[in-house]
Structure formats: C-alpha cells, structure tokens
Scaffold this active site. Structure first.
Site, PDB file in Angstrom:
ATOM      1  N   TYR A   7      24.517   8.200  72.444  1.00  0.00           N
ATOM      2  CA  TYR A   7      26.328   7.082  72.013  1.00  0.00           C
ATOM      3  C   TYR A   7      26.698   6.220  73.082  1.00  0.00           C
ATOM      4  O   TYR A   7      27.142   6.365  73.238  1.00  0.00           O
ATOM      5  CB  TYR A   7      27.137   8.618  71.731  1.00  0.00           C
ATOM      6  CG  TYR A   7      28.207   9.529  72.231  1.00  0.00           C
ATOM      7  CD1 TYR A   7      28.723   9.163  73.596  1.00  0.00           C
ATOM      8  CD2 TYR A   7      27.492  10.457  72.707  1.00  0.00           C
ATOM      9  CE1 TYR A   7      28.917  10.603  74.433  1.00  0.00           C
ATOM     10  CE2 TYR A   7      27.327  11.378  72.903  1.00  0.00           C
ATOM     11  CZ  TYR A   7      28.589  11.205  73.720  1.00  0.00           C
ATOM     12  OH  TYR A   7      28.743  12.750  74.989  1.00  0.00           O
ATOM     13  N   GLY A   8      25.809   7.390  74.308  1.00  0.00           N
ATOM     14  CA  GLY A   8      26.601   6.594  76.186  1.00  0.00           C
ATOM     15  C   GLY A   8      25.781   5.763  76.777  1.00  0.00           C
ATOM     16  O   GLY A   8      25.252   5.002  75.976  1.00  0.00           O
ATOM     17  N   THR A   9      24.957   5.869  78.041  1.00  0.00           N
ATOM     18  CA  THR A   9      24.654   5.776  78.873  1.00  0.00           C
ATOM     19  C   THR A   9      22.982   5.275  78.659  1.00  0.00           C
ATOM     20  O   THR A   9      22.439   5.234  78.878  1.00  0.00           O
ATOM     21  CB  THR A   9      24.777   6.167  80.639  1.00  0.00           C
ATOM     22  OG1 THR A   9      23.717   7.096  80.128  1.00  0.00           O
ATOM     23  CG2 THR A   9      25.982   6.294  80.566  1.00  0.00           C
ATOM     24  N   LEU A  10      22.285   6.185  77.263  1.00  0.00           N
ATOM     25  CA  LEU A  10      21.382   7.236  77.065  1.00  0.00           C
ATOM     26  C   LEU A  10      20.537   5.293  75.984  1.00  0.00           C
ATOM     27  O   LEU A  10      19.482   5.325  75.467  1.00  0.00           O
ATOM     28  CB  LEU A  10      21.186   8.265  75.848  1.00  0.00           C
ATOM     29  CG  LEU A  10      20.758   8.735  77.924  1.00  0.00           C
ATOM     30  CD1 LEU A  10      20.515  10.133  77.660  1.00  0.00           C
ATOM     31  CD2 LEU A  10      19.601   8.325  78.634  1.00  0.00           C
ATOM     32  N   GLU A  82      22.081  16.185  81.256  1.00  0.00           N
ATOM     33  CA  GLU A  82      23.364  16.159  80.630  1.00  0.00           C
ATOM     34  C   GLU A  82      23.715  17.140  80.942  1.00  0.00           C
ATOM     35  O   GLU A  82      24.846  17.551  80.959  1.00  0.00           O
ATOM     36  CB  GLU A  82      23.503  16.599  78.680  1.00  0.00           C
ATOM     37  CG  GLU A  82      22.684  14.961  78.428  1.00  0.00           C
ATOM     38  CD  GLU A  82      23.283  13.602  78.546  1.00  0.00           C
ATOM     39  OE1 GLU A  82      23.975  13.935  78.908  1.00  0.00           O
ATOM     40  OE2 GLU A  82      22.921  12.321  77.882  1.00  0.00           O
TER      41      GLU A  82
END
Length: 157
Positions: A7-10, A82
């Site tokens: 849901y983020g920087t990936l 992570e």
C-alpha cells in the site's frame, strides 16, 4: 507462492517499486489492485515520511494498494526490507479485489477473484508511538501526494 498486498512505497510508480521488479531479490508478479476489507489508519510518520498501516481494524479507511504473488525469496527480502517483526509485522488480511489481472495459478486464483476477496500478507504495525493515532488518515498513498510529506529514500538517510 504467497500473496502480498502493498500500500506504500513498494507500489508501481513509488520510490521502492524497483525492489519489486528486481529478480535478484526474488519474484513478484503483479496480480491486481485491491483495498482492505476492514478499515485501517494509514499514516505518514517519522522523520523519513514513511507510510504505516496501523493495525487498528475498524478505524480509518479501506486502504488501497496492489496485490502481488511472490516467491519465498522475495517474501524473505520483504521481511528484511520491512524490518519484520520489529518495525512492521506481516499478518494475513482480507483484501477486496478492485481490478484483477492475475493469470495462472489454476482454479484457486479464479475462485478467489470471483468472490471478490483474497487473503494476503500485509506489513502493518502494532509497534508505533501513541501520537501516530492522531495523525491524518489516508485511503491511499502516493509519495508525492498533496500531503506534502515526501518519502526519504534509505540511501538518502
């Protein structure tokens, strides 16, 4: 292969997507887009403006992201990337499929997409400062979004 929801920087177009397509780290195959069945607070926090999904089910928004099928090598890389289990914890969550591109994998894949919900590993956190609960909640993340909190790459820290 395991299913992971990012849901983020990936996500595609985000600062760390390069890791998802680096086959030296393992295989990650884009399956589709989805959002959490339950609501969660998605906050941007810390001095590096990192997106965190706080593991507080029922609070916040249905968080949007991408679904990937990953091999064991990529899953191990993601755990390390992570900071699992200290910074983030990898837990199974129910993800509502918004758009499905998943191919292969047999009838199980088709059935999972047909009822609209798949189980995915998600990196969320139960280990956060209490004041983060008071930060603004987002339904999706973009490092260059109107929130004005640009993500700081690890190599720039």
């Amino acid at each position: 292969m395991a299913r992971v929801f990012v849901y983020g920087t990936l996500k595609k177009g985000q600062p760390n997507y390069k890791h998802m397509i680096n086959t030296a780290k393992g295989l990650a195959k884009f399956q589709g887009r989805g959002r959490t069945v339950e609501k969660y607070p998605l906050v941007i926090a810390g001095k590096y403006n990192i997106p965190y999904m706080l593991n507080i089910p029922g609070t916040g928004h249905h968080v949007a992201g991408e679904i990937y099928s990953v091999d064991d090598q990529m899953l191990q890389f993601l755990d390390e990337f992570e900071g699992c289990p200290d910074m983030y914890q990898r837990t199974l969550m129910r993800i509502e499929v918004v758009e499905w591109e998943g191919k292969g994998g047999g009838a199980g894949e088709a059935r999972a997409a047909a009822d609209g919900v798949v189980e995915c590993f998600v990196y969320s956190t139960m280990t956060y400062p209490p004041e983060w609960v008071g930060l603004p909640y987002h339904d999706s993340y973009d490092s260059s979004g109107k929130h004005g909190l640009s993500y700081v790459l690890r190599e720039s820290r």
